[in-house]
Motif scaffolding. Structure first.
Motif, PDB file in Angstrom:
ATOM      1  N   PRO A  97       0.795  -1.236   0.000  1.00  0.00           N
ATOM      2  CA  PRO A  97       0.000   0.000   0.000  1.00  0.00           C
ATOM      3  C   PRO A  97       0.821   1.276   0.000  1.00  0.00           C
ATOM      4  O   PRO A  97       0.294   2.341  -0.346  1.00  0.00           O
ATOM      5  N   LEU A  98       2.080   1.210   0.376  1.00  0.00           N
ATOM      6  CA  LEU A  98       2.941   2.407   0.392  1.00  0.00           C
ATOM      7  C   LEU A  98       3.897   2.423  -0.794  1.00  0.00           C
ATOM      8  O   LEU A  98       4.933   3.088  -0.737  1.00  0.00           O
ATOM      9  N   THR A  99       3.563   1.715  -1.863  1.00  0.00           N
ATOM     10  CA  THR A  99       4.396   1.697  -3.066  1.00  0.00           C
ATOM     11  C   THR A  99       3.509   1.899  -4.291  1.00  0.00           C
ATOM     12  O   THR A  99       2.287   1.713  -4.225  1.00  0.00           O
ATOM     13  N   ILE A 129       8.214   1.966  -6.534  1.00  0.00           N
ATOM     14  CA  ILE A 129       8.792   3.099  -5.825  1.00  0.00           C
ATOM     15  C   ILE A 129       8.142   3.195  -4.445  1.00  0.00           C
ATOM     16  O   ILE A 129       6.904   3.160  -4.325  1.00  0.00           O
ATOM     17  N   ARG A 130       8.962   3.321  -3.410  1.00  0.00           N
ATOM     18  CA  ARG A 130       8.457   3.452  -2.042  1.00  0.00           C
ATOM     19  C   ARG A 130       8.095   4.903  -1.754  1.00  0.00           C
ATOM     20  O   ARG A 130       8.830   5.825  -2.113  1.00  0.00           O
ATOM     21  N   ILE A 131       6.959   5.090  -1.107  1.00  0.00           N
ATOM     22  CA  ILE A 131       6.505   6.432  -0.729  1.00  0.00           C
ATOM     23  C   ILE A 131       7.074   6.738   0.652  1.00  0.00           C
ATOM     24  O   ILE A 131       6.702   6.106   1.653  1.00  0.00           O
ATOM     25  N   ILE A 132       7.988   7.701   0.724  1.00  0.00           N
ATOM     26  CA  ILE A 132       8.670   8.051   1.968  1.00  0.00           C
ATOM     27  C   ILE A 132       8.016   9.299   2.559  1.00  0.00           C
ATOM     28  O   ILE A 132       7.775  10.283   1.845  1.00  0.00           O
ATOM     29  N   HIS A 156      18.782   3.081   4.117  1.00  0.00           N
ATOM     30  CA  HIS A 156      17.724   2.132   4.421  1.00  0.00           C
ATOM     31  C   HIS A 156      16.470   2.882   4.866  1.00  0.00           C
ATOM     32  O   HIS A 156      16.532   4.050   5.278  1.00  0.00           O
ATOM     33  N   ILE A 157      15.338   2.211   4.779  1.00  0.00           N
ATOM     34  CA  ILE A 157      14.072   2.812   5.191  1.00  0.00           C
ATOM     35  C   ILE A 157      13.475   1.969   6.306  1.00  0.00           C
ATOM     36  O   ILE A 157      13.790   0.781   6.445  1.00  0.00           O
ATOM     37  N   ALA A 158      12.622   2.596   7.112  1.00  0.00           N
ATOM     38  CA  ALA A 158      11.993   1.929   8.249  1.00  0.00           C
ATOM     39  C   ALA A 158      10.486   2.029   8.099  1.00  0.00           C
ATOM     40  O   ALA A 158       9.947   3.099   7.802  1.00  0.00           O
TER      41      ALA A 158
END
Length: 216
Positions: A97-99, A129-132, A156-158
């Motif tokens: 859901p966050l991509t 693509i990741r939504i940051i 890295h992402i959390a």
């Protein structure tokens, strides 16, 4: 500009007066013992427990040492290969859901009329693509669920979730951040419960000491 010259005899005379100190080489490794400070614990006397009174800084938790993984020299290319050990990274897929799929950004080297202008481009694996969340306007404490590798950036992402609303979001992981830690953003303001632990004081140094933690 001329530099003043120092007599070598004067240096030898001064060295004879000083105690003996062994010379250190540039690449000499010095053994250092880094012991983490004891964790800060506080008990609340009020009937309602204040979450900010018994909070422990993430820097107080010991961080695992940096390690490199070497490989058996099966080929000449990996004889001197060293890679960092990232066993804490999540091995599964990203939180979908966050991509969103990467479509239209890479069009295979075609121009606006569809003609190939850059050769040898196209196909490849599908990318997402990741939504940051760079702004982090949501207040309250967030729990880190896992640390993931992001192919779209060098950091890295959390994956974190809000403890009150359970809403998930991606943030850029700070150095040493691990799953299970608590992070909080103070862009919406300092909570009143945190101000109550200081007796209503709004000293800038105290606010920085209590809010500038790893991941906040």
């Amino acid at each position: 500009m001329l530099q003043p010259r120092i007599c070598l005899r004067q240096l030898q005379h001064l060295r004879a007066l000083l105690p003996y100190t062994p010379l250190r080489t540039y690449a000499e490794a010095q053994a250092t013992d880094h012991k983490p400070p004891p964790p800060i614990t506080a008990t609340s006397t009020t009937p309602e427990a204040n979450p900010y009174e018994s909070s422990v800084r993430p820097e107080d938790t010991p961080e695992p040492p940096f390690q490199l993984r070497s490989y058996k020299p099966r080929t000449p290319g990996i004889r001197h290969l060293r890679r960092p050990v990232n066993d804490h990274l999540h091995r599964g897929r990203a939180y979908l859901p966050l991509t969103f799929p990467r479509k239209g950004q890479h069009i295979g080297g075609r121009n606006n009329s569809g003609q190939i202008r850059v050769r040898h481009r196209g196909n490849g694996a599908k990318r997402r693509i990741r939504i940051i969340d760079f702004h982090r306007h949501a207040p309250g404490k967030h729990t880190v669920e896992r640390i993931e590798y992001d192919p779209g950036r060098s950091a890295h992402i959390a994956l974190v979730h809000n403890n009150a609303t359970m809403e998930k979001s991606y943030i850029v992981a700070a150095q040493g951040m691990r799953a299970g830690e608590q992070v909080e953003s103070f862009r919406a303001g300092v909570p009143q419960q945190l101000l109550d632990t200081w007796g209503g004081s709004t000293d800038a140094g105290r606010i920085a000491a209590k809010t500038a933690w790893r991941g906040n």
